[in-house]
Design a protein around this motif. Structure first.
Motif, PDB file in Angstrom:
ATOM      1  N   ARG A 155       0.836  -1.207   0.000  1.00 28.65           N
ATOM      2  CA  ARG A 155       0.000   0.000   0.000  1.00 28.65           C
ATOM      3  C   ARG A 155       0.868   1.254   0.000  1.00 28.65           C
ATOM      4  O   ARG A 155       0.588   2.217  -0.713  1.00 28.65           O
ATOM      5  CB  ARG A 155      -0.965  -0.006   1.192  1.00 28.65           C
ATOM      6  N   ALA A 156       1.938   1.233   0.786  1.00 30.67           N
ATOM      7  CA  ALA A 156       2.842   2.387   0.821  1.00 30.67           C
ATOM      8  C   ALA A 156       3.507   2.591  -0.541  1.00 30.67           C
ATOM      9  O   ALA A 156       3.669   3.729  -0.998  1.00 30.67           O
ATOM     10  CB  ALA A 156       3.902   2.203   1.907  1.00 30.67           C
ATOM     11  N   ALA A 157       3.861   1.503  -1.205  1.00 27.30           N
ATOM     12  CA  ALA A 157       4.528   1.597  -2.510  1.00 27.30           C
ATOM     13  C   ALA A 157       3.606   2.196  -3.570  1.00 27.30           C
ATOM     14  O   ALA A 157       4.014   3.080  -4.327  1.00 27.30           O
ATOM     15  CB  ALA A 157       5.018   0.219  -2.958  1.00 27.30           C
ATOM     16  N   VAL A 158       2.361   1.751  -3.625  1.00 26.06           N
ATOM     17  CA  VAL A 158       1.453   2.293  -4.643  1.00 26.06           C
ATOM     18  C   VAL A 158       0.991   3.703  -4.277  1.00 26.06           C
ATOM     19  O   VAL A 158       0.744   4.522  -5.156  1.00 26.06           O
ATOM     20  CB  VAL A 158       0.261   1.349  -4.954  1.00 26.06           C
ATOM     21  N   GLU A 159       0.903   3.993  -2.982  1.00 25.51           N
ATOM     22  CA  GLU A 159       0.585   5.363  -2.570  1.00 25.51           C
ATOM     23  C   GLU A 159       1.706   6.317  -2.977  1.00 25.51           C
ATOM     24  O   GLU A 159       1.454   7.464  -3.336  1.00 25.51           O
ATOM     25  CB  GLU A 159       0.343   5.438  -1.056  1.00 25.51           C
ATOM     26  N   ARG A 160       2.945   5.830  -2.952  1.00 27.32           N
ATOM     27  CA  ARG A 160       4.078   6.653  -3.378  1.00 27.32           C
ATOM     28  C   ARG A 160       3.948   7.001  -4.860  1.00 27.32           C
ATOM     29  O   ARG A 160       4.257   8.119  -5.275  1.00 27.32           O
ATOM     30  CB  ARG A 160       5.399   5.915  -3.104  1.00 27.32           C
ATOM     31  N   VAL A 161       3.473   6.066  -5.663  1.00 33.98           N
ATOM     32  CA  VAL A 161       3.244   6.352  -7.079  1.00 33.98           C
ATOM     33  C   VAL A 161       2.212   7.465  -7.214  1.00 33.98           C
ATOM     34  O   VAL A 161       2.402   8.414  -7.983  1.00 33.98           O
ATOM     35  CB  VAL A 161       2.798   5.086  -7.855  1.00 33.98           C
ATOM     36  N   GLU A 162       1.137   7.384  -6.447  1.00 34.98           N
ATOM     37  CA  GLU A 162       0.112   8.436  -6.473  1.00 34.98           C
ATOM     38  C   GLU A 162       0.703   9.789  -6.076  1.00 34.98           C
ATOM     39  O   GLU A 162       0.390  10.812  -6.688  1.00 34.98           O
ATOM     40  CB  GLU A 162      -1.038   8.095  -5.524  1.00 34.98           C
ATOM     41  N   GLN A 163       1.557   9.806  -5.060  1.00 37.95           N
ATOM     42  CA  GLN A 163       2.169  11.051  -4.597  1.00 37.95           C
ATOM     43  C   GLN A 163       3.071  11.674  -5.659  1.00 37.95           C
ATOM     44  O   GLN A 163       3.123  12.894  -5.810  1.00 37.95           O
ATOM     45  CB  GLN A 163       2.996  10.808  -3.332  1.00 37.95           C
ATOM     46  N   LEU A 164       3.800  10.835  -6.382  1.00 40.59           N
ATOM     47  CA  LEU A 164       4.756  11.332  -7.377  1.00 40.59           C
ATOM     48  C   LEU A 164       4.094  11.730  -8.693  1.00 40.59           C
ATOM     49  O   LEU A 164       4.679  12.477  -9.477  1.00 40.59           O
ATOM     50  CB  LEU A 164       5.819  10.268  -7.655  1.00 40.59           C
ATOM     51  N   ALA A 165       2.899  11.231  -8.932  1.00 40.05           N
ATOM     52  CA  ALA A 165       2.234  11.487 -10.211  1.00 40.05           C
ATOM     53  C   ALA A 165       1.883  12.963 -10.371  1.00 40.05           C
ATOM     54  O   ALA A 165       1.400  13.601  -9.436  1.00 40.05           O
ATOM     55  CB  ALA A 165       0.961  10.650 -10.316  1.00 40.05           C
ATOM     56  N   PRO A 166       2.113  13.491 -11.561  1.00 39.35           N
ATOM     57  CA  PRO A 166       1.666  14.862 -11.828  1.00 39.35           C
ATOM     58  C   PRO A 166       0.142  14.923 -11.727  1.00 39.35           C
ATOM     59  O   PRO A 166      -0.546  13.920 -11.933  1.00 39.35           O
ATOM     60  CB  PRO A 166       2.115  15.101 -13.270  1.00 39.35           C
ATOM     61  N   GLU A 167      -0.382  16.098 -11.422  1.00 35.34           N
ATOM     62  CA  GLU A 167      -1.836  16.248 -11.285  1.00 35.34           C
ATOM     63  C   GLU A 167      -2.581  15.855 -12.552  1.00 35.34           C
ATOM     64  O   GLU A 167      -3.725  15.418 -12.491  1.00 35.34           O
ATOM     65  CB  GLU A 167      -2.184  17.681 -10.906  1.00 35.34           C
ATOM     66  N   SER A 168      -1.918  15.991 -13.695  1.00 39.65           N
ATOM     67  CA  SER A 168      -2.569  15.695 -14.966  1.00 39.65           C
ATOM     68  C   SER A 168      -2.645  14.202 -15.284  1.00 39.65           C
ATOM     69  O   SER A 168      -3.243  13.816 -16.281  1.00 39.65           O
ATOM     70  CB  SER A 168      -1.840  16.414 -16.105  1.00 39.65           C
ATOM     71  N   VAL A 169      -2.056  13.357 -14.423  1.00 44.91           N
ATOM     72  CA  VAL A 169      -2.039  11.915 -14.679  1.00 44.91           C
ATOM     73  C   VAL A 169      -2.888  11.198 -13.636  1.00 44.91           C
ATOM     74  O   VAL A 169      -2.642  11.300 -12.438  1.00 44.91           O
ATOM     75  CB  VAL A 169      -0.589  11.365 -14.654  1.00 44.91           C
ATOM     76  N   GLU A 170      -3.879  10.472 -14.123  1.00 44.30           N
ATOM     77  CA  GLU A 170      -4.735   9.670 -13.235  1.00 44.30           C
ATOM     78  C   GLU A 170      -4.017   8.372 -12.889  1.00 44.30           C
ATOM     79  O   GLU A 170      -3.406   7.738 -13.751  1.00 44.30           O
ATOM     80  CB  GLU A 170      -6.057   9.349 -13.939  1.00 44.30           C
ATOM     81  N   VAL A 171      -4.088   7.995 -11.603  1.00 48.03           N
ATOM     82  CA  VAL A 171      -3.426   6.776 -11.139  1.00 48.03           C
ATOM     83  C   VAL A 171      -4.440   5.883 -10.441  1.00 48.03           C
ATOM     84  O   VAL A 171      -5.181   6.331  -9.561  1.00 48.03           O
ATOM     85  CB  VAL A 171      -2.267   7.103 -10.164  1.00 48.03           C
ATOM     86  N   GLU A 172      -4.465   4.622 -10.843  1.00 48.40           N
ATOM     87  CA  GLU A 172      -5.220   3.584 -10.152  1.00 48.40           C
ATOM     88  C   GLU A 172      -4.203   2.704  -9.452  1.00 48.40           C
ATOM     89  O   GLU A 172      -3.099   2.521  -9.962  1.00 48.40           O
ATOM     90  CB  GLU A 172      -5.992   2.704 -11.142  1.00 48.40           C
ATOM     91  N   THR A 173      -4.548   2.150  -8.298  1.00 52.77           N
ATOM     92  CA  THR A 173      -3.591   1.319  -7.575  1.00 52.77           C
ATOM     93  C   THR A 173      -4.219  -0.007  -7.167  1.00 52.77           C
ATOM     94  O   THR A 173      -5.442  -0.112  -7.014  1.00 52.77           O
ATOM     95  CB  THR A 173      -3.066   2.022  -6.308  1.00 52.77           C
ATOM     96  N   ALA A 174      -3.352  -1.002  -6.994  1.00 55.59           N
ATOM     97  CA  ALA A 174      -3.801  -2.305  -6.507  1.00 55.59           C
ATOM     98  C   ALA A 174      -2.631  -3.015  -5.848  1.00 55.59           C
ATOM     99  O   ALA A 174      -1.490  -2.912  -6.309  1.00 55.59           O
ATOM    100  CB  ALA A 174      -4.348  -3.155  -7.643  1.00 55.59           C
ATOM    101  N   VAL A 175      -2.930  -3.725  -4.763  1.00 50.79           N
ATOM    102  CA  VAL A 175      -1.975  -4.622  -4.131  1.00 50.79           C
ATOM    103  C   VAL A 175      -2.506  -6.023  -4.397  1.00 50.79           C
ATOM    104  O   VAL A 175      -3.621  -6.358  -3.997  1.00 50.79           O
ATOM    105  CB  VAL A 175      -1.834  -4.346  -2.618  1.00 50.79           C
ATOM    106  N   LEU A 176      -1.713  -6.813  -5.104  1.00 46.55           N
ATOM    107  CA  LEU A 176      -2.131  -8.142  -5.524  1.00 46.55           C
ATOM    108  C   LEU A 176      -1.228  -9.185  -4.877  1.00 46.55           C
ATOM    109  O   LEU A 176      -0.196  -8.847  -4.307  1.00 46.55           O
ATOM    110  CB  LEU A 176      -2.076  -8.228  -7.050  1.00 46.55           C
TER     111      LEU A 176
END
Length: 158
Positions: free
Chosen positions: A65-86
């Motif tokens: 969860r921390a790893a995918v949340e980091r992707v969300e944090q780093l993403a520019p506002e113009s880029v939509e991010v979906e996350t999943a822990v599998l």
């Protein structure tokens, strides 16, 4: 050309270099990033007690969860991010997610965690490159090559 870009992450700082490329491609194509973290359950199959696995599984899911949340944090506002822990074998889960109905492109580092893990498990990236049904963009995430003072090329997508 690209609508959905799959980006596997292991939470290591080196993967952030691959994210830069994924974000560039996503911006150029108005694509969605699907960031996934795979809990490698097979790596802990020999534990003697089920309760021990539950504790490890919980810790690995929190790390994910921390790893995918980091992707969300780093993403520019113009880029939509979906996350999943599998959960599962990392290469198998990534390959299963990398289908034309799910994504158009996979962007991943040449390796995340290295050392003994890489020797024992082999290269997840190599398995994905050989087996994915969609194109795979690999990005060298070797910190010795990233921080060499040479500007990294920018992704130019027309």
């Amino acid at each position: 050309m690209y609508d959905r870009i799959l980006v596997p992450t292991d939470g290591s700082p080196e993967v952030e270099h691959a994210l830069e490329y994924a974000f560039d491609v996503a911006r150029a194509h108005d694509a969605v990033i699907r960031a996934i973290y795979v809990v490698n359950a097979a790596g802990y199959g020999g534990l003697p007690m089920e309760t021990a696995w539950e504790g490890i599984s919980k810790a690995l899911r929190e790390e994910g969860r921390a790893a995918v949340e980091r992707v969300e944090q780093l993403a520019p506002e113009s880029v939509e991010v979906e996350t999943a822990v599998l959960e599962g074998s990392p290469s198998r889960v990534i390959i299963d997610e990398a289908t034309p109905s799910s994504c158009d492109l996979v962007v991943m580092g040449t390796h995340g965690r290295g050392g003994i893990d890489r020797l024992l498990l082999g290269s997840v990236t190599e398995r994905v490159v050989r087996s994915a049904a969609v194109p795979v963009l690999t990005v060298n995430v070797d910190p010795n090559k990233i921080d060499d003072g040479v500007d990294q090329p920018q992704v130019a997508v027309e």
